[in-house]
Design a protein around this motif. Sequence first.
Motif, short mmCIF file in Angstrom:
data_model
loop_
_atom_site.label_atom_id
_atom_site.label_comp_id
_atom_site.label_asym_id
_atom_site.label_seq_id
_atom_site.Cartn_x
_atom_site.Cartn_y
_atom_site.Cartn_z
N ASP A 1 0.85 -1.19 0.00
CA ASP A 1 0.00 0.00 0.00
C ASP A 1 0.89 1.25 0.00
O ASP A 1 1.92 1.28 0.68
CB ASP A 1 -0.90 0.01 1.23
N PRO A 2 0.51 2.29 -0.75
CA PRO A 2 1.33 3.51 -0.79
C PRO A 2 1.22 4.29 0.52
O PRO A 2 0.28 4.13 1.29
CB PRO A 2 0.73 4.30 -1.95
N GLU A 3 2.19 5.17 0.73
CA GLU A 3 2.18 6.04 1.90
C GLU A 3 1.67 7.42 1.49
O GLU A 3 1.94 7.88 0.38
CB GLU A 3 3.58 6.19 2.48
N ALA A 4 0.97 8.08 2.41
CA ALA A 4 0.51 9.44 2.16
C ALA A 4 1.71 10.38 2.19
O ALA A 4 2.61 10.23 3.01
CB ALA A 4 -0.51 9.86 3.20
N LEU A 5 1.72 11.33 1.29
CA LEU A 5 2.80 12.32 1.21
C LEU A 5 2.39 13.58 1.95
O LEU A 5 1.20 13.81 2.20
CB LEU A 5 3.10 12.64 -0.25
N PRO A 6 3.34 14.46 2.26
CA PRO A 6 2.98 15.77 2.82
C PRO A 6 2.16 16.57 1.80
O PRO A 6 2.29 16.36 0.58
CB PRO A 6 4.32 16.45 3.09
N ASP A 7 1.32 17.47 2.27
CA ASP A 7 0.43 18.22 1.39
C ASP A 7 1.18 19.01 0.32
O ASP A 7 0.68 19.17 -0.80
CB ASP A 7 -0.44 19.16 2.20
N ASN A 8 2.37 19.51 0.63
CA ASN A 8 3.08 20.34 -0.34
C ASN A 8 3.66 19.52 -1.50
O ASN A 8 4.08 20.08 -2.49
CB ASN A 8 4.18 21.14 0.33
N GLU A 9 3.68 18.19 -1.41
CA GLU A 9 4.18 17.36 -2.49
C GLU A 9 3.09 16.98 -3.50
O GLU A 9 3.40 16.41 -4.55
CB GLU A 9 4.84 16.10 -1.93
N TYR A 10 1.85 17.26 -3.19
CA TYR A 10 0.76 17.01 -4.12
C TYR A 10 0.56 18.25 -4.99
O TYR A 10 0.78 19.38 -4.55
CB TYR A 10 -0.54 16.70 -3.37
N PRO A 11 0.10 18.09 -6.24
CA PRO A 11 -0.13 19.27 -7.10
C PRO A 11 -1.31 20.10 -6.59
O PRO A 11 -2.22 19.59 -5.93
CB PRO A 11 -0.43 18.66 -8.47
N ASP A 12 -1.29 21.38 -6.90
CA ASP A 12 -2.34 22.30 -6.43
C ASP A 12 -3.72 21.95 -6.96
O ASP A 12 -4.72 22.14 -6.29
CB ASP A 12 -1.99 23.74 -6.82
N TRP A 13 -3.78 21.45 -8.20
CA TRP A 13 -5.09 21.14 -8.79
C TRP A 13 -5.80 20.02 -8.05
O TRP A 13 -7.02 19.91 -8.13
CB TRP A 13 -4.94 20.80 -10.27
N LEU A 14 -5.09 19.19 -7.30
CA LEU A 14 -5.72 18.09 -6.58
C LEU A 14 -6.71 18.60 -5.54
O LEU A 14 -7.78 18.04 -5.36
CB LEU A 14 -4.65 17.23 -5.90
N TRP A 15 -6.37 19.71 -4.89
CA TRP A 15 -7.23 20.24 -3.82
C TRP A 15 -8.45 20.95 -4.39
O TRP A 15 -9.42 21.20 -3.69
CB TRP A 15 -6.42 21.17 -2.92
N GLU A 16 -8.42 21.28 -5.69
CA GLU A 16 -9.56 21.94 -6.32
C GLU A 16 -10.59 20.95 -6.84
O GLU A 16 -11.71 21.32 -7.18
CB GLU A 16 -9.09 22.81 -7.47
N LEU A 17 -10.25 19.66 -6.92
CA LEU A 17 -11.16 18.67 -7.47
C LEU A 17 -12.43 18.51 -6.65
O LEU A 17 -13.51 18.31 -7.20
CB LEU A 17 -10.47 17.30 -7.58
N LEU A 18 -12.32 18.59 -5.33
CA LEU A 18 -13.48 18.39 -4.47
C LEU A 18 -14.19 19.69 -4.12
O LEU A 18 -15.21 19.66 -3.46
CB LEU A 18 -13.05 17.68 -3.18
N ASP A 19 -13.66 20.80 -4.59
CA ASP A 19 -14.26 22.10 -4.29
C ASP A 19 -15.27 22.44 -5.38
O ASP A 19 -14.91 22.74 -6.52
CB ASP A 19 -13.16 23.15 -4.22
N ASP A 20 -16.55 22.39 -5.02
CA ASP A 20 -17.61 22.64 -6.00
C ASP A 20 -17.56 24.05 -6.58
O ASP A 20 -17.80 24.26 -7.76
CB ASP A 20 -18.98 22.40 -5.37
#
Length: 118
Positions: A62-81
């Motif tokens: 199973d993969p490990e969760a990364l720190p928030d700053n290592e994910y791309p910015d567009w990922l956090w906009e996917l769930l924002d209606d």
Amino acid sequence: MIRQLIGPTCARYIIWSARSFSTTPCLAFLAFAPHARESTELSSTPAGTRLRGCNILKNGQDPEALPDNEYPDWLWELLDDDAQRKKLEADPEKKARKEWRKKNRDRIKQANFLKSMR
């Protein structure tokens, strides 16, 4: 497929993968609900946590969760209606295509219903 779970503390969004190569479903908590995202922490999973069930290989780990700053910015906009709505409003061609597809889908459903009534 994205589903919303409403718990006693706040609404959380999860990603539920019905199609996967491994035998277990993926239940990775990615983000709090948009109204709870005002804090500095974007992800509900701390860095280094094993994301159980997200493995796609039969004998993989199973993969490990990364720190928030290592994910791309567009990922956090996917769930924002609101962000998705603004993005759609900015592109009228995409909005028209989405409306056309919805009308076409509804027309097909209505035709299929009328066929079943014969």
